[in-house]
Design a protein around this motif. Structure first.
Motif, mmCIF file in Angstrom:
data_model
loop_
_atom_site.group_PDB
_atom_site.id
_atom_site.type_symbol
_atom_site.label_atom_id
_atom_site.label_comp_id
_atom_site.label_asym_id
_atom_site.label_seq_id
_atom_site.Cartn_x
_atom_site.Cartn_y
_atom_site.Cartn_z
ATOM 1 N N VAL A 50 34.350 25.471 56.318
ATOM 2 C CA VAL A 50 34.263 27.381 57.217
ATOM 3 C C VAL A 50 35.560 27.824 57.140
ATOM 4 C CG1 VAL A 50 32.840 29.066 58.374
ATOM 5 C CG2 VAL A 50 32.113 27.439 58.554
ATOM 6 N N LEU A 51 35.367 28.676 56.660
ATOM 7 C CA LEU A 51 36.723 29.432 56.604
ATOM 8 C C LEU A 51 37.224 29.848 58.607
ATOM 9 C CD1 LEU A 51 39.556 29.605 55.458
ATOM 10 C CD2 LEU A 51 38.755 31.577 53.906
ATOM 11 N N VAL A 52 37.636 30.162 59.233
ATOM 12 C CA VAL A 52 37.471 30.627 60.050
ATOM 13 C C VAL A 52 38.907 31.814 60.055
ATOM 14 C CG1 VAL A 52 36.241 29.438 61.765
ATOM 15 C CG2 VAL A 52 37.911 28.863 61.459
ATOM 16 N N THR A 53 38.964 32.236 60.637
ATOM 17 C CA THR A 53 40.397 33.412 61.697
ATOM 18 C C THR A 53 40.599 33.550 63.087
ATOM 19 O OG1 THR A 53 40.181 34.827 59.403
ATOM 20 C CG2 THR A 53 41.906 35.521 61.097
ATOM 21 N N VAL A 54 41.554 32.582 63.360
ATOM 22 C CA VAL A 54 41.896 33.013 64.659
ATOM 23 C C VAL A 54 41.649 34.647 65.267
ATOM 24 C CG1 VAL A 54 43.625 32.647 66.360
ATOM 25 C CG2 VAL A 54 43.088 30.870 64.531
ATOM 26 N N ILE A 55 41.099 35.333 66.201
ATOM 27 C CA ILE A 55 40.846 36.057 66.321
ATOM 28 C C ILE A 55 41.599 36.345 67.476
ATOM 29 C CG2 ILE A 55 39.524 37.090 64.623
ATOM 30 C CD1 ILE A 55 37.999 36.015 68.313
ATOM 31 N N ALA A 56 41.856 35.534 68.466
ATOM 32 C CA ALA A 56 42.936 35.683 69.942
ATOM 33 C C ALA A 56 42.972 34.236 70.125
ATOM 34 C CB ALA A 56 41.080 36.082 70.792
ATOM 35 N N ARG A 57 44.322 34.553 71.168
ATOM 36 C CA ARG A 57 45.074 33.908 72.125
ATOM 37 C C ARG A 57 44.833 34.339 72.880
ATOM 38 N NH1 ARG A 57 46.502 30.104 71.843
ATOM 39 N NH2 ARG A 57 48.687 29.289 71.295
#
Lengths: 366, 366
Positions: B258-265
């Motif tokens: 699954v290709l995912v994006t980091v949306i929070a740190r």
């Protein structure tokens, strides 16, 4: 319309009488407390059910992603919270398009995400309303209450194109409560954390008008905390075994069930039904006072011990009769994830099929 | 075609080079052992991938339900095993329709189910081939090997309209193996149980020609046991973290991600990606040597601690850089259940998008 007795299995059933009662009850909880209800529609992904919630008094709806928002706006919803940080040019274009058709607010927890949304505001010629997410204990999104969140909210408020209208939290750690008292205290804490943080924001010149809290297990308590303006329960529409374990629902309150057929009786104790993790999901844990991978309506002696993809395997406690071909209604551990596996649900009243409902938002992965 | 860099997330990726190598390797395992390969297509539910498996040498395919069979027959498959007891008039009508278009065999574990299928055989004017399922330790369907299964097979063989052509087992308990040696012994036992039971059947006059065994973790061993005629692995097409834990695949063998994006740190350690249990499923346990709710390709320092429906929450071990907007490829714990949540996959070669593949069987609940 297929008769109930002829429905093939597995099928997702929504008991409409139970569902309508659940919708009415939560609307009254919000109304009695003087707060708005913005139900989380990720539970059902059904435009029809969202419309029923609005008709019962909800002020708007919550969605988890733009794909769900698009389905709901297409169906006529006009006031939506996208409770997820929106990132990336493709999604920002969709946010802009949606914002031209409906009132859209977004929750977020970073300046980086705010800057993207602010560009949408600049294109729209008006600020996009945002809520700053606060970490009240789930340790997912957001910073801790008070100082850390005040600093973040001030930084986001300085981003052009967005307006910080409020604070939001999801106290998902409430699901780990082991007693009603722990649940009640946690729900109060969730709300107080946000009210106190909003007060601190006000003291440094950032007035926020929206305090958005409350999941199904916590909404009834959180709604009554002074300063709260909105609750966002989702699962209450259906309830499920998780809610039964928390003591906020009974088997009779559970509207979503999977209709299954017994397809094997390999031994005197064992039975196998024709639905497993691809109908129920593997969400939710097994434990007392409702052991097993789901609750069989009206048959506490039937315990579903494990599920594979297409098989539910259980055992009979005691001497109950159970034959190949018998049909059972099983309440899932987690309704949101089970419903998400079906494209259509069968609305029933008693033992009659009333109508089909499309889970129209299913498969909108983004 | 969207460029890889512009794919929106979450997206299901199939690395076609890896997948083709997996398909070729398992075909060679079967060929070298002199057994037929009948891959379980519930893993991918993709007619295109099924066709690739046949082109590589598979003799037919396995499906978990009639809805999957219908999709595959529509796409041109001609030899299918429905590895599930078929019950009820609606499903029996569909079995009959399918049997007029393709060679369909069915597995079962009761006289009751055999009688329904036998009526289909009577209507067709020829016996429906069936395999008797044996419980080699999963304790799902079937009776124990030897005497109990011989008795059942004889009883089923007396039902008009069905022909008992073989024995079948799914040794899903292999997934509980903790050492390669335990896995190897279990795989041998699975195969020997069936071969010995078939021999006993022969001694009482019931000759069975098909011995069908083998899941992805056990197929390579089970295929080599004399008497076995067919193996039915499914997950090998993609592999996943479960297979990595069992030692039968490495990260480099895992084709589905699954290709995912980091949306929070939210903190120095914590990160959140835009996919959770509604993209990965909640199947599969967490544990060493691959902790967490999935394996991030090439980033062992990133550990996914928990998933909610739309969030994957992790922490960084050490000092790695990770920013909002970064994209990651994550191998699911259980590929079959993750793939089942998507309607379409993106076939990639290296960092290029090659084509889309429809998960055409998804949503066929029955």
């Amino acid at each position: 319309m297929t008769a109930f007795q002829e429905l093939d299995t597995p099928a997702l059933l929504f008991d409409l009488d139970v569902m309508e009662a659940n919708i009415t009850e939560m609307a009254k909880v919000a109304s009695d407390a003087g707060v708005r209800l913005r139900p989380h529609t990720k539970t059902h992904k059904s435009p029809e059910i969202a419309a029923m919630q609005i008709d019962a008094g909800a002020s708007g709806i919550t969605v988890a992603k733009l794909g769900e928002a698009e389905v709901m706006v297409e169906a006529g919803q006009t006031d939506l919270l996208v409770a997820f940080p929106i990132w990336g040019e493709s999604k920002l274009r969709r946010l802009r398009a949606l914002s031209e058709r409906a009132a859209i607010r977004v929750s977020l927890d970073s300046v980086e995400v705010a800057e993207g949304i602010g560009r949408v505001g600049a294109e729209l010629g008006r600020d996009v309303p945002v809520l700053v997410e606060v970490d009240t204990g789930l340790h997912r999104l957001g910073r801790p209450p008070l100082g850390p969140t005040v600093d973040l909210a001030l930084a986001i408020a300085r981003v052009p194109g967005v307006e910080v209208i409020g604070l939001l939290t999801h106290a998902g750690h409430a699901y780990r409560s082991t007693t009603p008292e722990e649940l009640r205290r946690g729900a109060e804490r969730e709300a107080l954390d946000l009210v106190e943080t909003a007060d601190r924001c006000g003291r440094v010149g950032l007035e926020v008008s929206e305090i958005s809290v409350g999941s199904t297990p916590t909404a009834r308590v959180a709604a009554t905390v002074p300063g709260v303006t909105e609750v966002r329960p989702g699962t209450y529409v259906f309830n499920d075994v998780q809610q039964m374990r928390l003591g906020v629902a009974t088997e009779q309150d559970c509207a979503a069930r999977v209709l299954v057929t017994v397809i094997a009786r390999p031994s005197a104790e064992r039975f196998v039904v024709d639905a497993g993790s691809k109908a129920f999901s593997s969400d939710g844990g097994d434990g007392p006072p409702f052991p097993g991978r789901g609750v069989v309506i009206g048959r506490p002696e039937l315990v579903l011990d494990f599920m594979n993809e297409e098989h539910g395997v259980g055992h009979i406690q005691g001497d109950a009769e159970l034959s190949i071909g018998d049909r059972l209604q099983v309440v899932p551990l987690h309704a949101c994830s089970a419903v998400n596996l079906f494209d259509v649900a069968i609305g029933i009243r008693g033992d009659s099929v009333a109508r089909e409902l499309a889970i129209a938002g299913r498969g909108r992965m983004r």
